[in-house]
Structures are given as structure tokens and as C-alpha cells.
Design a protein around this motif. Structure first.
Motif, mmCIF file in Angstrom:
data_model
loop_
_atom_site.group_PDB
_atom_site.id
_atom_site.type_symbol
_atom_site.label_atom_id
_atom_site.label_comp_id
_atom_site.label_asym_id
_atom_site.label_seq_id
_atom_site.Cartn_x
_atom_site.Cartn_y
_atom_site.Cartn_z
ATOM 1 N N ALA A 163 0.829 -1.213 0.000
ATOM 2 C CA ALA A 163 0.000 0.000 0.000
ATOM 3 C C ALA A 163 0.864 1.265 0.000
ATOM 4 N N ILE A 164 0.475 2.213 -0.802
ATOM 5 C CA ILE A 164 1.194 3.491 -0.883
ATOM 6 C C ILE A 164 1.017 4.285 0.409
ATOM 7 N N LEU A 165 -0.180 4.223 0.970
ATOM 8 C CA LEU A 165 -0.494 4.956 2.211
ATOM 9 C C LEU A 165 -0.816 3.968 3.326
ATOM 10 N N GLN A 166 0.069 3.038 3.575
ATOM 11 C CA GLN A 166 -0.199 1.963 4.531
ATOM 12 C C GLN A 166 -0.470 2.515 5.934
ATOM 13 N N ILE A 167 -1.569 2.024 6.515
ATOM 14 C CA ILE A 167 -1.961 2.436 7.865
ATOM 15 C C ILE A 167 -1.419 1.454 8.888
ATOM 16 N N ASN A 168 -1.393 1.889 10.125
ATOM 17 C CA ASN A 168 -0.853 1.092 11.222
ATOM 18 C C ASN A 168 -2.004 0.393 11.951
ATOM 19 N N ILE A 169 -2.312 -0.822 11.503
ATOM 20 C CA ILE A 169 -3.344 -1.633 12.161
ATOM 21 C C ILE A 169 -2.748 -2.990 12.508
ATOM 22 N N SER A 170 -3.449 -3.702 13.375
ATOM 23 C CA SER A 170 -2.944 -5.005 13.815
ATOM 24 C C SER A 170 -2.947 -6.021 12.667
ATOM 25 N N TYR A 171 -2.079 -6.992 12.786
ATOM 26 C CA TYR A 171 -2.002 -8.067 11.792
ATOM 27 C C TYR A 171 -3.333 -8.814 11.725
ATOM 28 N N LYS A 172 -3.946 -9.029 12.877
ATOM 29 C CA LYS A 172 -5.228 -9.742 12.931
ATOM 30 C C LYS A 172 -6.302 -9.001 12.129
ATOM 31 N N THR A 173 -6.387 -7.698 12.309
ATOM 32 C CA THR A 173 -7.384 -6.896 11.591
ATOM 33 C C THR A 173 -7.092 -6.916 10.092
ATOM 34 N N LYS A 174 -5.841 -6.769 9.753
ATOM 35 C CA LYS A 174 -5.416 -6.791 8.353
ATOM 36 C C LYS A 174 -5.813 -8.112 7.693
ATOM 37 N N THR A 175 -5.585 -9.212 8.388
ATOM 38 C CA THR A 175 -5.901 -10.546 7.874
ATOM 39 C C THR A 175 -7.409 -10.740 7.717
ATOM 40 N N GLU A 176 -8.191 -10.272 8.700
ATOM 41 C CA GLU A 176 -9.657 -10.384 8.628
ATOM 42 C C GLU A 176 -10.203 -9.635 7.419
ATOM 43 N N ILE A 177 -9.674 -8.451 7.166
ATOM 44 C CA ILE A 177 -10.131 -7.665 6.017
ATOM 45 C C ILE A 177 -9.797 -8.407 4.725
ATOM 46 N N ALA A 178 -8.571 -8.899 4.609
ATOM 47 C CA ALA A 178 -8.144 -9.613 3.402
ATOM 48 C C ALA A 178 -9.032 -10.829 3.135
ATOM 49 N N LYS A 179 -9.410 -11.541 4.199
ATOM 50 C CA LYS A 179 -10.252 -12.739 4.056
ATOM 51 C C LYS A 179 -11.646 -12.399 3.535
ATOM 52 N N ASN A 180 -12.132 -11.203 3.835
ATOM 53 C CA ASN A 180 -13.504 -10.832 3.503
ATOM 54 C C ASN A 180 -13.632 -9.968 2.249
ATOM 55 N N LEU A 181 -12.555 -9.776 1.520
ATOM 56 C CA LEU A 181 -12.602 -8.908 0.339
ATOM 57 C C LEU A 181 -13.470 -9.441 -0.795
ATOM 58 N N ASP A 182 -13.612 -10.751 -0.907
ATOM 59 C CA ASP A 182 -14.431 -11.310 -1.985
ATOM 60 C C ASP A 182 -15.921 -11.057 -1.785
ATOM 61 N N SER A 183 -16.312 -10.897 -0.532
ATOM 62 C CA SER A 183 -17.717 -10.634 -0.218
ATOM 63 C C SER A 183 -17.786 -9.646 0.956
ATOM 64 N N PRO A 184 -17.403 -8.395 0.706
ATOM 65 C CA PRO A 184 -17.292 -7.429 1.805
ATOM 66 C C PRO A 184 -18.641 -6.922 2.312
ATOM 67 N N SER A 185 -18.728 -6.781 3.617
ATOM 68 C CA SER A 185 -19.918 -6.177 4.218
ATOM 69 C C SER A 185 -19.674 -4.676 4.362
ATOM 70 N N ARG A 186 -20.690 -3.956 4.752
ATOM 71 C CA ARG A 186 -20.539 -2.513 4.990
ATOM 72 C C ARG A 186 -19.578 -2.237 6.144
ATOM 73 N N ASN A 187 -19.395 -3.217 7.017
ATOM 74 C CA ASN A 187 -18.554 -3.036 8.202
ATOM 75 C C ASN A 187 -17.167 -3.664 8.079
ATOM 76 N N ILE A 188 -16.742 -3.974 6.874
ATOM 77 C CA ILE A 188 -15.450 -4.642 6.691
ATOM 78 C C ILE A 188 -14.287 -3.844 7.282
ATOM 79 N N PHE A 189 -14.380 -2.524 7.275
ATOM 80 C CA PHE A 189 -13.287 -1.688 7.772
ATOM 81 C C PHE A 189 -13.536 -1.122 9.173
#
Length: 124
Positions: A55-81
Motif C-alpha cells: 500500500a502506498i499509504l499503509q496504515i498502522n493496524i494489527s495483523y489480525k485486523t489486516k488478515t480479517e479484512i483480506a479474508k472478507n474482500l471477496d464478499s465485503p460487508s458494509r462493516n469490513i473496515f
């Protein structure tokens, strides 16, 4: 809201922490998008811009949160972030915001509000 956000964004840009406020605003806007196909497209765009390892503007979030978002990208909910937004909010609340409150941007914004209030009082 837009007026004060502009000053905070200017401060964050000047202090090299603008990725946090930009992500938070993009994620907030994402929650109001119409249609699941469009949501999926924008979720992937937000992920690439702020969360992925490249990411060009990489944010500082936990690895767990980052992984959860990546797992849900194929079918994202409104609350994915939502969890990432919370982490970024806490980071801004404890780091960028206290410094911003002592900055020239905050001083200028406050002066603008005072001038506007004075103008409104003078007109009444």
C-alpha cells in the motif's frame, strides 16, 4: 464538519500522518455506498491503497485486523473496515489529535470560527 476536517487533514499531511485520516474518511464513505458490486470494487481499492503490504499509504493496524479484512474482500460487508477504523481512531486520538490541538492549523481554524461567530452576532 468539512471545515474542521480540512484543517485536521492539512495538519496530518504536514506531519506525515495523513494516511490515517484519509483511510478513516474513505472507510466512513464506504459504509454508504450503493450496490454490492460497487462496494466490492471500492473495498478492494481501499485495501490496496491503505492495508496491503504494498500500500502506498499503509496504515498502522494489527495483523489480525489486516488478515480479517483480506479474508472478507471477496464478499465485503458494509462493516469490513469498522475494526480498522476503530484502531486508527484510537491511534489518532492518542497521537495526532493532541498534537493538532497545539498546532497552527487548529489555531487558524479556531480563529475562523471566532470570526464567523462575531460576524453572525454583528448581523443580528
Amino acid at each position: 464538519y468539512q471545515y474542521s476536517t480540512r484543517y485536521f487533514k492539512d495538519y496530518c499531511t504536514r506531519n506525515y500522518c495523513h494516511e490515517s485520516i484519509l483511510f478513516w474518511l474513505d472507510a466512513a464513505n464506504y459504509q454508504n455506498l450503493p450496490g454490492t458490486n460497487y462496494m466490492k470494487h471500492i473495498a478492494q481499492k481501499i485495501y490496496r491503497k491503505y492495508i496491503s503490504d504494498n500500500a502506498i499509504l499503509q496504515i498502522n493496524i494489527s495483523y489480525k485486523t489486516k488478515t480479517e479484512i483480506a479474508k472478507n474482500l471477496d464478499s465485503p460487508s458494509r462493516n469490513i473496515f469498522k475494526k480498522a477504523q476503530g484502531e486508527i481512531f484510537r491511534l489518532m486520538e492518542t497521537d495526532a489529535l493532541p498534537k493538532y490541538l497545539l498546532s497552527k492549523e487548529f489555531e487558524m481554524m479556531s480563529a475562523g470560527f471566532e470570526d464567523e461567530a462575531k460576524w453572525a452576532r454583528d448581523r443580528s
